[in-house]
Scaffold this motif. Structure first.
Motif, short mmCIF file in Angstrom:
data_model
loop_
_atom_site.label_atom_id
_atom_site.label_comp_id
_atom_site.label_asym_id
_atom_site.label_seq_id
_atom_site.Cartn_x
_atom_site.Cartn_y
_atom_site.Cartn_z
N ILE A 28 0.84 -1.20 0.00
CA ILE A 28 0.00 0.00 0.00
C ILE A 28 0.87 1.25 0.00
O ILE A 28 0.64 2.19 -0.76
CB ILE A 28 -0.97 0.01 1.20
CG1 ILE A 28 -1.99 -1.12 1.08
CG2 ILE A 28 -1.67 1.36 1.33
CD1 ILE A 28 -2.89 -1.04 -0.13
N PHE A 29 1.89 1.28 0.85
CA PHE A 29 2.78 2.45 0.91
C PHE A 29 3.47 2.67 -0.43
O PHE A 29 3.69 3.81 -0.84
CB PHE A 29 3.82 2.31 2.02
CG PHE A 29 3.24 2.33 3.41
CD1 PHE A 29 2.22 3.20 3.76
CD2 PHE A 29 3.70 1.45 4.37
CE1 PHE A 29 1.68 3.21 5.04
CE2 PHE A 29 3.17 1.45 5.66
CZ PHE A 29 2.16 2.34 5.99
N SER A 30 3.82 1.60 -1.13
CA SER A 30 4.54 1.73 -2.41
C SER A 30 3.68 2.35 -3.50
O SER A 30 4.21 2.84 -4.49
CB SER A 30 5.07 0.37 -2.87
OG SER A 30 4.03 -0.45 -3.36
N THR A 31 2.36 2.37 -3.32
CA THR A 31 1.49 2.98 -4.34
C THR A 31 1.52 4.50 -4.27
O THR A 31 1.14 5.17 -5.22
CB THR A 31 0.02 2.55 -4.16
OG1 THR A 31 -0.49 3.08 -2.94
CG2 THR A 31 -0.13 1.04 -4.22
N GLY A 32 1.96 5.05 -3.13
CA GLY A 32 1.92 6.49 -2.93
C GLY A 32 0.55 6.99 -2.49
O GLY A 32 0.32 8.19 -2.39
N CYS A 33 -0.37 6.07 -2.24
CA CYS A 33 -1.75 6.44 -1.92
C CYS A 33 -2.22 5.82 -0.60
O CYS A 33 -3.40 5.52 -0.42
CB CYS A 33 -2.67 5.99 -3.05
SG CYS A 33 -2.27 6.73 -4.64
#
Length: 78
Positions: A28-33
């Motif tokens: 989730i963090f890697s999506t930037g969202c």
């Protein structure tokens, strides 16, 4: 309950209580969202109906597109 079962349960409980991000959080963090995802999830939890969270969904979708996650995850806008 055997001693080994008790030790295994304690290790499992300790793992659940730690503050380290798990694989799901990392994705989730890697999506930037992550913030947008949290707001959308909180809305659904409170209202129990995705249809009541259209504003949060639109904010999440805009963030998703802004960070080019469609290309990164091979997802398609339906």
């Amino acid at each position: 309950m055997s001693k080994s079962e008790s030790t295994a349960q304690q290790k499992s409980a300790a793992t659940l209580d730690d503050d380290e991000p798990d694989d799901w959080d990392k994705r989730i963090f890697s999506t930037g969202c992550a913030d947008e995802n949290m707001k959308l999830t909180d809305c659904h939890f409170e209202k129990k109906d995705w249809r009541a969270c259209t504003k949060e969904m639109e904010v999440f979708r805009a963030c998703w597109k802004k960070h080019n996650n469609d290309e990164r995850t091979s997802s398609k806008d339906a």
